[in-house]
Motif scaffolding. Structure first.
Motif, PDB file in Angstrom:
ATOM      1  N   THR A 105       0.844  -1.189   0.000  1.00 52.38           N
ATOM      2  CA  THR A 105       0.000   0.000   0.000  1.00 52.38           C
ATOM      3  C   THR A 105       0.883   1.244   0.000  1.00 52.38           C
ATOM      4  OG1 THR A 105      -1.756  -1.139   1.204  1.00 52.38           O
ATOM      5  CG2 THR A 105      -1.804   1.265   1.197  1.00 52.38           C
ATOM      6  N   VAL A 106       0.653   2.115  -0.972  1.00 54.66           N
ATOM      7  CA  VAL A 106       1.466   3.316  -1.136  1.00 54.66           C
ATOM      8  C   VAL A 106       0.581   4.552  -0.994  1.00 54.66           C
ATOM      9  CG1 VAL A 106       2.967   4.604  -2.690  1.00 54.66           C
ATOM     10  CG2 VAL A 106       3.055   2.101  -2.663  1.00 54.66           C
ATOM     11  N   ARG A 107       1.043   5.521  -0.227  1.00 55.94           N
ATOM     12  CA  ARG A 107       0.314   6.786  -0.086  1.00 55.94           C
ATOM     13  C   ARG A 107       0.813   7.753  -1.154  1.00 55.94           C
ATOM     14  NH1 ARG A 107       0.380  11.867   2.267  1.00 55.94           N
ATOM     15  NH2 ARG A 107      -1.581  12.502   3.262  1.00 55.94           N
ATOM     16  N   LEU A 108      -0.094   8.203  -1.992  1.00 54.73           N
ATOM     17  CA  LEU A 108       0.278   9.066  -3.104  1.00 54.73           C
ATOM     18  C   LEU A 108       0.632  10.468  -2.624  1.00 54.73           C
ATOM     19  CD1 LEU A 108      -2.480   8.110  -5.712  1.00 54.73           C
ATOM     20  CD2 LEU A 108      -0.107   7.336  -5.654  1.00 54.73           C
ATOM     21  N   THR A 109       1.622  11.056  -3.271  1.00 57.26           N
ATOM     22  CA  THR A 109       1.936  12.456  -3.030  1.00 57.26           C
ATOM     23  C   THR A 109       0.829  13.319  -3.644  1.00 57.26           C
ATOM     24  OG1 THR A 109       3.195  12.658  -5.094  1.00 57.26           O
ATOM     25  CG2 THR A 109       4.399  11.951  -3.124  1.00 57.26           C
ATOM     26  N   ASP A 110       0.889  14.610  -3.398  1.00 59.73           N
ATOM     27  CA  ASP A 110      -0.164  15.502  -3.898  1.00 59.73           C
ATOM     28  C   ASP A 110      -0.255  15.468  -5.418  1.00 59.73           C
ATOM     29  OD1 ASP A 110      -0.888  16.196  -1.369  1.00 59.73           O
ATOM     30  OD2 ASP A 110       0.104  18.155  -1.369  1.00 59.73           O
ATOM     31  N   ASP A 111       0.885  15.539  -6.100  1.00 59.75           N
ATOM     32  CA  ASP A 111       0.866  15.542  -7.563  1.00 59.75           C
ATOM     33  C   ASP A 111       0.333  14.221  -8.115  1.00 59.75           C
ATOM     34  OD1 ASP A 111       1.794  18.124  -7.754  1.00 59.75           O
ATOM     35  OD2 ASP A 111       3.898  17.546  -7.955  1.00 59.75           O
ATOM     36  N   ALA A 112       0.730  13.114  -7.496  1.00 64.24           N
ATOM     37  CA  ALA A 112       0.245  11.817  -7.945  1.00 64.24           C
ATOM     38  C   ALA A 112      -1.252  11.672  -7.683  1.00 64.24           C
ATOM     39  CB  ALA A 112       1.011  10.706  -7.234  1.00 64.24           C
ATOM     40  N   TYR A 113      -1.692  12.116  -6.517  1.00 63.30           N
ATOM     41  CA  TYR A 113      -3.111  12.029  -6.179  1.00 63.30           C
ATOM     42  C   TYR A 113      -3.941  12.920  -7.101  1.00 63.30           C
ATOM     43  CZ  TYR A 113      -7.074  11.358  -2.979  1.00 63.30           C
ATOM     44  OH  TYR A 113      -8.281  11.006  -2.420  1.00 63.30           O
ATOM     45  N   ARG A 114      -3.390  14.060  -7.483  1.00 63.69           N
ATOM     46  CA  ARG A 114      -4.078  14.956  -8.416  1.00 63.69           C
ATOM     47  C   ARG A 114      -4.300  14.257  -9.759  1.00 63.69           C
ATOM     48  NH1 ARG A 114      -3.297  20.026  -7.265  1.00 63.69           N
ATOM     49  NH2 ARG A 114      -1.129  19.580  -6.728  1.00 63.69           N
ATOM     50  N   THR A 115      -3.295  13.510 -10.220  1.00 69.00           N
ATOM     51  CA  THR A 115      -3.430  12.760 -11.475  1.00 69.00           C
ATOM     52  C   THR A 115      -4.554  11.733 -11.378  1.00 69.00           C
ATOM     53  OG1 THR A 115      -1.066  13.016 -11.954  1.00 69.00           O
ATOM     54  CG2 THR A 115      -2.235  11.246 -13.096  1.00 69.00           C
ATOM     55  N   LEU A 116      -4.605  11.003 -10.264  1.00 69.98           N
ATOM     56  CA  LEU A 116      -5.641   9.989 -10.072  1.00 69.98           C
ATOM     57  C   LEU A 116      -7.030  10.620 -10.025  1.00 69.98           C
ATOM     58  CD1 LEU A 116      -6.528   7.103  -9.528  1.00 69.98           C
ATOM     59  CD2 LEU A 116      -5.990   7.461  -7.115  1.00 69.98           C
ATOM     60  N   ILE A 117      -7.162  11.741  -9.330  1.00 72.50           N
ATOM     61  CA  ILE A 117      -8.458  12.416  -9.221  1.00 72.50           C
ATOM     62  C   ILE A 117      -8.931  12.900 -10.583  1.00 72.50           C
ATOM     63  CG2 ILE A 117      -9.608  14.472  -8.305  1.00 72.50           C
ATOM     64  CD1 ILE A 117      -7.897  14.149  -5.785  1.00 72.50           C
ATOM     65  N   LEU A 118      -8.037  13.518 -11.361  1.00 72.77           N
ATOM     66  CA  LEU A 118      -8.412  14.017 -12.682  1.00 72.77           C
ATOM     67  C   LEU A 118      -8.827  12.872 -13.609  1.00 72.77           C
ATOM     68  CD1 LEU A 118      -5.671  16.745 -13.233  1.00 72.77           C
ATOM     69  CD2 LEU A 118      -8.101  17.128 -12.834  1.00 72.77           C
ATOM     70  N   ALA A 119      -8.095  11.757 -13.536  1.00 70.74           N
ATOM     71  CA  ALA A 119      -8.442  10.610 -14.370  1.00 70.74           C
ATOM     72  C   ALA A 119      -9.810  10.058 -13.995  1.00 70.74           C
ATOM     73  CB  ALA A 119      -7.371   9.525 -14.229  1.00 70.74           C
ATOM     74  N   LYS A 120     -10.069   9.950 -12.691  1.00 70.30           N
ATOM     75  CA  LYS A 120     -11.357   9.421 -12.240  1.00 70.30           C
ATOM     76  C   LYS A 120     -12.494  10.381 -12.604  1.00 70.30           C
ATOM     77  CE  LYS A 120     -13.965   6.490  -9.993  1.00 70.30           C
ATOM     78  NZ  LYS A 120     -15.271   7.164 -10.057  1.00 70.30           N
ATOM     79  N   ALA A 121     -12.274  11.679 -12.435  1.00 74.83           N
ATOM     80  CA  ALA A 121     -13.312  12.651 -12.767  1.00 74.83           C
ATOM     81  C   ALA A 121     -13.628  12.624 -14.260  1.00 74.83           C
ATOM     82  CB  ALA A 121     -12.863  14.053 -12.343  1.00 74.83           C
ATOM     83  N   PHE A 122     -12.595  12.468 -15.086  1.00 74.41           N
ATOM     84  CA  PHE A 122     -12.817  12.424 -16.522  1.00 74.41           C
ATOM     85  C   PHE A 122     -13.618  11.190 -16.918  1.00 74.41           C
ATOM     86  CE2 PHE A 122     -11.548  11.138 -20.816  1.00 74.41           C
ATOM     87  CZ  PHE A 122     -11.882  12.279 -21.525  1.00 74.41           C
ATOM     88  N   SER A 123     -13.331  10.060 -16.262  1.00 68.78           N
ATOM     89  CA  SER A 123     -14.054   8.835 -16.594  1.00 68.78           C
ATOM     90  C   SER A 123     -15.531   8.944 -16.252  1.00 68.78           C
ATOM     91  CB  SER A 123     -13.437   7.638 -15.861  1.00 68.78           C
ATOM     92  OG  SER A 123     -13.674   7.719 -14.469  1.00 68.78           O
ATOM     93  N   ASN A 124     -15.864   9.812 -15.293  1.00 71.82           N
ATOM     94  CA  ASN A 124     -17.263   9.961 -14.896  1.00 71.82           C
ATOM     95  C   ASN A 124     -18.081  10.762 -15.903  1.00 71.82           C
ATOM     96  OD1 ASN A 124     -16.736   8.565 -12.544  1.00 71.82           O
ATOM     97  ND2 ASN A 124     -16.448  10.402 -11.299  1.00 71.82           N
ATOM     98  N   ILE A 125     -17.421  11.586 -16.714  1.00 72.50           N
ATOM     99  CA  ILE A 125     -18.159  12.476 -17.611  1.00 72.50           C
ATOM    100  C   ILE A 125     -17.867  12.212 -19.086  1.00 72.50           C
ATOM    101  CG2 ILE A 125     -18.239  14.305 -15.874  1.00 72.50           C
ATOM    102  CD1 ILE A 125     -15.986  15.719 -17.347  1.00 72.50           C
ATOM    103  N   SER A 126     -16.957  11.298 -19.383  1.00 73.59           N
ATOM    104  CA  SER A 126     -16.536  11.083 -20.765  1.00 73.59           C
ATOM    105  C   SER A 126     -17.465  10.122 -21.489  1.00 73.59           C
ATOM    106  CB  SER A 126     -15.113  10.549 -20.804  1.00 73.59           C
ATOM    107  OG  SER A 126     -14.749  10.172 -22.116  1.00 73.59           O
TER     108      SER A 126
END
Length: 214
Positions: A105-126
């Motif tokens: 289990t790895v805790r993402l840094t802010d930049d990495a977590y931002r990438t994951l959030i943007l990818a997930k948000a895009f998948s919700n509306i694409s």
């Protein structure tokens, strides 16, 4: 926007209420608070840890992810356990053995977590089309180099990156179902980073570049 524009119609003619709000408005200046709130909480491209944690709950993705941990370390031939991905290496290439990792289990840094959030948000509306995927990848990896999505046919799609991906980016793209691929379609990610042998302008000739290993 003036505060008067936010008053409901039924209260707009109340002199006492308007006087109270006007007094409060003169005493409190929220401009600095508003700017700070937008930068640190509202805008996902600029916010910090607290703001990203809020957006993570909204997008329903955790900051902690499961990632394979490489055990490749300095050692001699007797340390080889047969794993071609984690074989012992010589001096000046890898660190000394640090023991068995207790968790993946790895805790993402802010930049990495931002990438994951943007990818997930895009998948919700694409709409999960090639055009939409390419548009999203261009935004996500802006300034990194060429990146695009291709249709291989036979229920397979691929993401081609002409630059190196960070370890957390490979985990997010390959293991987390955050990209809007059509149902039942296999998605693979390939890093096509020169030098490779080929005939393109940026490719290497014989005896200089290696063959591409997809």
């Amino acid at each position: 926007m003036s505060w008067k524009e936010t008053i409901l119609t039924q209260y707009s003619a109340s002199p006492r209420l308007l006087a109270i709000i006007e007094t409060f408005n003169q005493a409190m200046n929220l401009d600095d608070f508003t700017d700070k709130f937008i930068d640190e909480v509202w805008d996902v491209t600029t916010n910090g840890t607290y703001g990203l944690d809020i957006w993570g709950k909204i997008a329903n993705v955790s900051r902690h992810i499961q990632s394979d941990i490489s055990s490749n370390s300095f050692g001699f031939s007797e340390a080889d356990d047969g794993n071609i991905n984690d074989h012992p290496s010589p001096f000046n290439e890898v660190p000394f053995y640090a023991g068995i990792q207790e968790t993946e289990t790895v805790r993402l840094t802010d930049d990495a977590y931002r990438t994951l959030i943007l990818a997930k948000a895009f998948s919700n509306i694409s709409m999960a089309t090639i055009r939409e995927m390419n548009r999203f990848l261009t935004i996500l990896f802006k300034g990194r180099g060429k990146v695009f999505c291709v249709d291989y046919g036979e229920m397979r799609m691929g993401i081609i990156c002409e630059f190196y991906l960070a370890p957390y980016e490979k985990v997010i793209l390959n293991k987390y179902d955050v990209l809007p691929t059509p149902q039942g379609v296999l998605l693979t990610t390939t890093q096509l980073v020169p030098p490779y042998f080929g005939f393109a302008d940026d490719a290497y000739p014989f005896n200089d570049g290696a063959f591409f290993k997809g």
